[in-house]
Design an enzyme around this catalytic site. Structure first.
Site, PDB file in Angstrom:
ATOM      1  N   LYS A 185     -25.901 -43.409 -11.509  1.00  0.00           N
ATOM      2  CA  LYS A 185     -26.841 -42.490 -12.171  1.00  0.00           C
ATOM      3  C   LYS A 185     -28.286 -42.891 -11.872  1.00  0.00           C
ATOM      4  CE  LYS A 185     -26.990 -42.179 -16.897  1.00  0.00           C
ATOM      5  NZ  LYS A 185     -28.380 -42.235 -17.403  1.00  0.00           N
ATOM      6  N   ARG A 225     -33.353 -41.546  -8.815  1.00  0.00           N
ATOM      7  CA  ARG A 225     -34.445 -42.023  -7.957  1.00  0.00           C
ATOM      8  C   ARG A 225     -34.419 -41.354  -6.588  1.00  0.00           C
ATOM      9  NH1 ARG A 225     -33.351 -45.399 -11.970  1.00  0.00           N
ATOM     10  NH2 ARG A 225     -34.748 -47.099 -12.579  1.00  0.00           N
ATOM     11  N   GLN A 232     -36.948 -48.202 -16.697  1.00  0.00           N
ATOM     12  CA  GLN A 232     -37.592 -46.887 -16.772  1.00  0.00           C
ATOM     13  C   GLN A 232     -39.107 -47.062 -16.873  1.00  0.00           C
ATOM     14  OE1 GLN A 232     -35.582 -45.053 -20.088  1.00  0.00           O
ATOM     15  NE2 GLN A 232     -33.697 -44.739 -18.914  1.00  0.00           N
ATOM     16  N   ASP A 241     -26.145 -51.072 -20.735  1.00  0.00           N
ATOM     17  CA  ASP A 241     -25.371 -49.852 -21.008  1.00  0.00           C
ATOM     18  C   ASP A 241     -23.880 -50.137 -21.218  1.00  0.00           C
ATOM     19  OD1 ASP A 241     -27.674 -48.349 -20.826  1.00  0.00           O
ATOM     20  OD2 ASP A 241     -27.346 -47.768 -18.738  1.00  0.00           O
ATOM     21  N   ARG A 263     -26.853 -47.691 -30.797  1.00  0.00           N
ATOM     22  CA  ARG A 263     -25.543 -48.150 -30.306  1.00  0.00           C
ATOM     23  C   ARG A 263     -25.029 -49.394 -31.027  1.00  0.00           C
ATOM     24  NH1 ARG A 263     -26.373 -46.862 -23.824  1.00  0.00           N
ATOM     25  NH2 ARG A 263     -26.035 -44.623 -24.028  1.00  0.00           N
ATOM     26  N   ARG A 299     -21.848 -42.870 -23.781  1.00  0.00           N
ATOM     27  CA  ARG A 299     -21.270 -44.211 -23.612  1.00  0.00           C
ATOM     28  C   ARG A 299     -20.402 -44.606 -24.819  1.00  0.00           C
ATOM     29  NH1 ARG A 299     -22.553 -45.119 -18.686  1.00  0.00           N
ATOM     30  NH2 ARG A 299     -24.647 -44.682 -17.963  1.00  0.00           N
TER      31      ARG A 299
HETATM   32  C1  S3P Z   1     -32.088 -46.902 -16.590  1.00  0.00           C
HETATM   33  C2  S3P Z   1     -32.590 -47.982 -17.273  1.00  0.00           C
HETATM   34  C3  S3P Z   1     -32.035 -48.439 -18.559  1.00  0.00           C
HETATM   35  C4  S3P Z   1     -30.646 -47.877 -18.818  1.00  0.00           C
HETATM   36  C5  S3P Z   1     -30.588 -46.405 -18.530  1.00  0.00           C
HETATM   37  C6  S3P Z   1     -30.937 -46.134 -17.079  1.00  0.00           C
HETATM   38  C7  S3P Z   1     -32.743 -46.517 -15.319  1.00  0.00           C
HETATM   39  O1  S3P Z   1     -32.887 -48.010 -19.601  1.00  0.00           O
HETATM   40  O2  S3P Z   1     -30.262 -48.113 -20.143  1.00  0.00           O
HETATM   41  O3  S3P Z   1     -29.289 -45.900 -18.785  1.00  0.00           O
HETATM   42  O4  S3P Z   1     -32.155 -45.725 -14.552  1.00  0.00           O
HETATM   43  O5  S3P Z   1     -33.853 -47.005 -15.063  1.00  0.00           O
HETATM   44  P1  S3P Z   1     -34.201 -48.840 -20.036  1.00  0.00           P
HETATM   45  O6  S3P Z   1     -35.188 -48.736 -18.946  1.00  0.00           O
HETATM   46  O7  S3P Z   1     -34.675 -48.161 -21.281  1.00  0.00           O
HETATM   47  O8  S3P Z   1     -33.725 -50.234 -20.275  1.00  0.00           O
END
Ligand code: S3P
Length: 430
Positions: free
Chosen positions: A19, A24, A166, A315, A346, A388
């Site tokens: 994902k 990206r 993120q 996750d 969660r 999840r």
């Molecule tokens: C992700 C970063 C994670 C993850 C999310 C996907 C990403 O979140 O939990 O499912 O693709 O950069 P955080 O950046 O909030 O840790």
């Protein structure tokens, strides 16, 4: 959806594309010049939110024979969308996109569903504002909708309080539009797919390491469209790995799983729990490490999960908690307060659902404690539409000791990351 226990799981499975990498690939493909061709793209609701966002900004994205083609228009080729961009349930779309939008010459507003509008966005508003962005929470509550107006971004040094890929990605992508070098230091290294992919697109980027989690982006280089092969998502593979470990008489080969060291914490934790799992055919595909994972029923023992490993399995923690109910002794999860601000809280949801099934589980401020081994019983599982949680408790249902099935509420939420999940799980039941 009602799910019943199974006597064993056997066979091979190939999980859908990662994902994070799928998001990206659309984002970088759109702001690169020329075509980006993506194979193994995850066609789930979250990634479709990202696709639609870029389509709304004038990017042509087509699909033929399972190859997605993004006709990139370069760093300055996006157009103002006609309306507010809807990021659906996707935190990744909302947060990373806000970094790209901060560098554009037009105004945008981003929003999403009920869950997105409750998730913290100050974590991107603050660092982007430090770079000179004009980004505000429309309702003033630190959540989406976010309004982003054009402004000149400046290269600076950002230090984040949470290890979040993120947030890091939003800052790095804004850094492409800044007037100088941007560096970002996070408390622990989070997933580095943005850094790896940007480097293959020709950006001047240095990824951080576990020893020094500081990324550096120098603007000025044009990005060039690439061919991308998206590996299988370890966060989706996790459910079958966990299922194989706790279901009697099981043997599953999960094929083509991305095992980037910033994502493989689950494997390290399961090995520490005495799991019978082997990485086969380890290889590199388009800059990402990939393996097939062979998993067999195991006699597990409890473990402690804390510190720098947390971002590498964040996750997977609800699933790990389910598996821990079948391990001898205590499993303690610490330093994972981030779990409270995911698609749902969660920590609370996992613990409450585990207790409802008869497990010995306790919520703590920054994690949970699970004491095994417990026999699990049928229950109604509240997922709060969190994909999840739905998938983790589908795995718990496999070992439910009663005749009555486990009832997963809002089971369709698996569409967010794994639309074919129930079908794939069924295919392994023997
Ligand atoms: C992700 C970063 C994670 C993850 C999310 C996907 C990403 O979140 O939990 O499912 O693709 O950069 P955080 O950046 O909030 O840790």
């Amino acid at each position: 959806m009602k799910l019943s226990h199974t006597s064993s799981l056997r066979g091979e499975i190939t999980v859908p594309g990662d994902k994070s990498i799928s998001h990206r690939s659309i984002m970088l493909g759109s702001i690169a010049t020329g075509k980006t061709e993506i194979s193994g793209f995850l066609k789930s609701a979250d990634c479709i939110s990202t696709m639609n966002a870029f389509r709304a900004m004038g990017i042509e994205i087509t699909e033929e024979n399972d190859i997605i083609t993004v006709n990139g228009k370069g760093l300055y080729g996006l157009q103002a969308p006609n309306e507010t961009i809807d990021c659906g349930n996707s935190g990744t779309t909302t947060r990373i996109l806000s970094g790209i939008l901060a560098g554009q010459s037009f105004e945008t507003t981003l929003t999403g569903d009920e869950s997105i509008q409750k998730r913290p966005m100050k974590r991107v508003i603050d660092p982007l504002s430090e770079m000179g962005a004009s980004i505000t929470s429309v309702k003033g509550n630190g959540c989406a909708p976010l309004n982003i107006k054009p402004s000149q971004l400046h290269g600076t040094h950002i230090t984040t309080k949470v290890a979040s890929a993120q947030v890091k990605s939003a800052v790095i992508l804004a850094g492409l539009y800044a007037d100088g070098e941007t560096t970002l230091t996070e408390p622990s290294l989070s997933r580095n797919h943005t850094e790896l992919m940007l480097s293959s697109f020709g950006a001047d980027i240095r990824s951080g390491s576990f020893e020094d989690p500081t990324a550096v982006i120098v603007p000025g280089n044009e990005l060039h469209g690439q061919k991308i092969t998206v590996p299988g998502d370890i966060s989706s593979a996790a459910y079958f790995i966990g299922a194989g470990l706790i279901t009697p008489d099981s043997e599953i080969l999960v094929k083509n799983v991305g095992i980037n060291p910033t994502r493989d914490g689950l494997i390290r934790v399961f090995k520490a729990m005495n799991a019978n799992l082997e990485l086969l055919n380890v290889r590199e595909v388009a800059g990402e490490k990939v393996a097939d994972i062979l998993v067999k029923t195991s006699e597990l023992k409890g473990t402690e999960i804390s510190g720098d490993i947390i971002p590498t399995l964040i996750d997977e923690l609800p699933l790990i908690a389910v598996v821990a109910t079948q391990a001898e002794g205590e499993t303690v999860i610490k330093d994972a307060a981030e779990l409270k601000v995911k698609e749902s809280n969660r920590i609370d949801l996992t613990v409450n659902n585990l207790k409802a099934m008869g497990a010995d589980a306790e919520a703590t401020d920054d994690g949970m404690i699970i004491r095994g081994k417990s026999e699990l019983h049928h229950a109604q599982i509240n997922t709060a539409k969190d994909h999840r949680i739905a998938m983790s408790f589908s795995i718990a249902s496999l070992i439910n000791a009663d005749v009555q099935p486990v009832d997963i509420l809002d089971a369709g939420c698996v569409n967010i990351s794994y639309p074919e999940f129930y079908k794939d799980l069924d295919s392994l039941k023997k």
